[in-house]
Design a protein around this motif. Structure first.
Motif, short mmCIF file in Angstrom:
data_model
loop_
_atom_site.label_atom_id
_atom_site.label_comp_id
_atom_site.label_asym_id
_atom_site.label_seq_id
_atom_site.Cartn_x
_atom_site.Cartn_y
_atom_site.Cartn_z
N LEU A 25 0.91 -1.24 0.16
CA LEU A 25 -0.07 0.01 -0.14
C LEU A 25 0.88 1.29 -0.10
CD1 LEU A 25 -2.87 -1.40 2.46
CD2 LEU A 25 -2.86 -1.27 0.19
N THR A 26 2.16 1.29 -0.33
CA THR A 26 3.06 2.54 -0.41
C THR A 26 2.91 2.72 -1.79
OG1 THR A 26 4.99 1.11 -1.02
CG2 THR A 26 4.52 1.36 1.35
N GLY A 27 3.35 4.03 -1.76
CA GLY A 27 3.59 4.59 -3.23
C GLY A 27 4.60 4.17 -4.36
N THR A 50 -3.14 13.82 6.88
CA THR A 50 -3.67 13.31 7.92
C THR A 50 -3.23 11.79 8.31
OG1 THR A 50 -5.79 14.44 7.68
CG2 THR A 50 -5.97 12.97 9.23
N PRO A 51 -2.27 11.66 9.53
CA PRO A 51 -2.04 10.50 9.84
C PRO A 51 -3.25 9.35 10.16
CG PRO A 51 -0.86 12.10 10.94
CD PRO A 51 -1.96 12.76 10.30
N LEU A 52 -3.22 8.33 9.53
CA LEU A 52 -4.47 7.13 10.09
C LEU A 52 -3.80 6.01 10.15
CD1 LEU A 52 -4.67 5.78 7.24
CD2 LEU A 52 -5.95 7.92 6.51
N VAL A 53 -4.63 4.93 10.45
CA VAL A 53 -4.21 3.62 10.53
C VAL A 53 -4.76 2.73 9.47
CG1 VAL A 53 -4.15 1.44 12.02
CG2 VAL A 53 -3.77 3.69 13.11
N GLN A 110 0.79 2.02 9.42
CA GLN A 110 0.46 3.40 9.49
C GLN A 110 0.39 4.18 8.16
OE1 GLN A 110 0.57 5.37 12.44
NE2 GLN A 110 -0.15 6.81 11.04
N GLY A 111 -0.78 4.73 8.19
CA GLY A 111 -0.94 5.36 6.64
C GLY A 111 -1.32 6.93 6.70
N GLN A 112 -1.46 7.52 5.74
CA GLN A 112 -1.78 8.85 5.59
C GLN A 112 -2.78 9.01 4.53
OE1 GLN A 112 2.03 10.78 4.05
NE2 GLN A 112 2.75 8.98 3.23
N GLU A 113 -3.66 10.32 4.93
CA GLU A 113 -4.52 10.57 3.77
C GLU A 113 -3.92 11.78 3.36
OE1 GLU A 113 -9.06 12.36 3.40
OE2 GLU A 113 -8.20 12.16 5.31
N ILE A 114 -3.85 11.70 2.21
CA ILE A 114 -2.97 12.91 1.31
C ILE A 114 -4.15 13.86 0.48
CG2 ILE A 114 -1.02 13.54 0.14
CD1 ILE A 114 -0.14 10.60 0.52
N GLU A 129 0.02 3.71 2.47
CA GLU A 129 0.75 3.46 3.75
C GLU A 129 2.14 4.41 3.75
OE1 GLU A 129 3.70 -0.08 4.93
OE2 GLU A 129 1.99 -0.79 3.74
N VAL A 130 2.28 4.70 4.94
CA VAL A 130 3.76 5.50 5.12
C VAL A 130 4.95 4.58 5.00
CG1 VAL A 130 4.88 6.79 7.02
CG2 VAL A 130 2.45 7.35 6.99
N GLU A 131 5.83 5.26 4.10
CA GLU A 131 6.85 4.20 3.81
C GLU A 131 8.13 4.86 4.49
OE1 GLU A 131 8.85 2.29 -0.39
OE2 GLU A 131 7.45 4.06 -0.53
N ASN A 132 8.85 4.04 5.14
CA ASN A 132 10.09 4.28 5.97
C ASN A 132 10.09 5.63 6.73
OD1 ASN A 132 11.55 2.21 4.79
ND2 ASN A 132 11.68 3.53 2.88
N ASP A 133 8.73 5.77 7.38
CA ASP A 133 8.30 6.92 8.46
C ASP A 133 8.44 8.25 7.55
OD1 ASP A 133 7.82 5.33 10.58
OD2 ASP A 133 10.04 5.37 11.01
N ARG A 134 8.34 8.19 6.26
CA ARG A 134 8.10 9.52 5.75
C ARG A 134 6.82 9.80 4.98
NH1 ARG A 134 11.81 10.41 0.09
NH2 ARG A 134 11.39 12.86 -0.14
#
Length: 155
Positions: A25-27, A50-53, A110-114, A129-134
Motif C-alpha cells: 500500500l505504499t507509493g 492526516t495520519p491514520l491507521v 501506519q497510513g496517511q490521507e494525502i 501506507e507511510v513508507e520508511n516513516d516518511r
C-alpha cells in the motif's frame, strides 16, 4: 518429544509466513502484474496530510490456517481417546482465532490521507501506507500515478 518438535516447527513456519506478508500500500510498491504497464501521470501540490491507521488483513490466509495447524497439534498432545480428539478440534479452532488476530496485528500499518490540489484545480484525496516513516507535507510537489484502479502518490 516428537510432538513438541512438530509444534516448534509449525510455530516457526507461521512466524516466517506472517513475516513475509507485505501490504503493498505504499507509493513505491508494485505487484508483478503492475510492472511494465503504462500509467497516467498528473502533477499537483499537497494541501494537507492526516495520519491514520490502515487495518491489517483478516482474510485468514496465513494467520488462521497456521494458527489452526499449531492449535490442532497442541490440542492433540492433550489427553487420550475421545478427549484427545475433542482437544485437537478445540485447539485448532482456538489456534485459528489466535492466528487471525496475530495476522491482523502484524499487518496493521501506519497510513496517511494525502489531500492534493491538482494543476487543474481539482482536489483529490488518496490514502496510502507511510513508507520508511516518511510522510508527505503540505506544499510538497507530487506526481499522482494512476493505473487501472490503483492510484499512488509519489515525489
Amino acid at each position: 518429544m516428537k510432538k513438541s518438535l512438530n509444534l516448534l516447527i509449525a510455530l516457526a513456519m507461521t512466524v516466517a509466513l506472517v513475516g513475509c506478508t507485505t501490504s503493498g500500500l505504499t507509493g513505491t510498491t508494485y505487484t508483478r502484474d503492475e510492472a511494465r504497464r503504462v500509467q497516467t501521470v498528473k502533477y499537483g501540490t499537497v494541501e494537507s496530510v492526516t495520519p491514520l491507521v490502515i487495518e491489517g488483513r483478516t482474510d485468514g490466509i496465513v494467520g488462521t490456517g497456521s494458527g489452526a495447524v499449531i492449535g490442532g497439534i497442541a490440542g492433540s498432545t492433550v489427553g487420550g481417546g475421545k478427549g484427545r480428539s475433542i482437544a485437537t478440534v478445540v485447539g485448532a479452532v482456538a489456534g485459528g482465532l489466535a492466528g487471525q488476530a496475530a495476522e491482523k496485528n502484524l499487518t496493521t500499518k501506519q497510513g496517511q490521507e494525502i489531500t492534493i490540489r491538482m494543476e487543474s484545480g481539482e482536489i483529490l484525496s488518496v490514502v496510502q501506507e507511510v513508507e520508511n516513516d516518511r510522510y508527505f507535507h503540505a506544499g510538497d510537489r507530487i506526481r499522482l500515478l494512476k493505473q487501472g484502479g490503483v492510484t499512488r502518490v509519489a515525489y
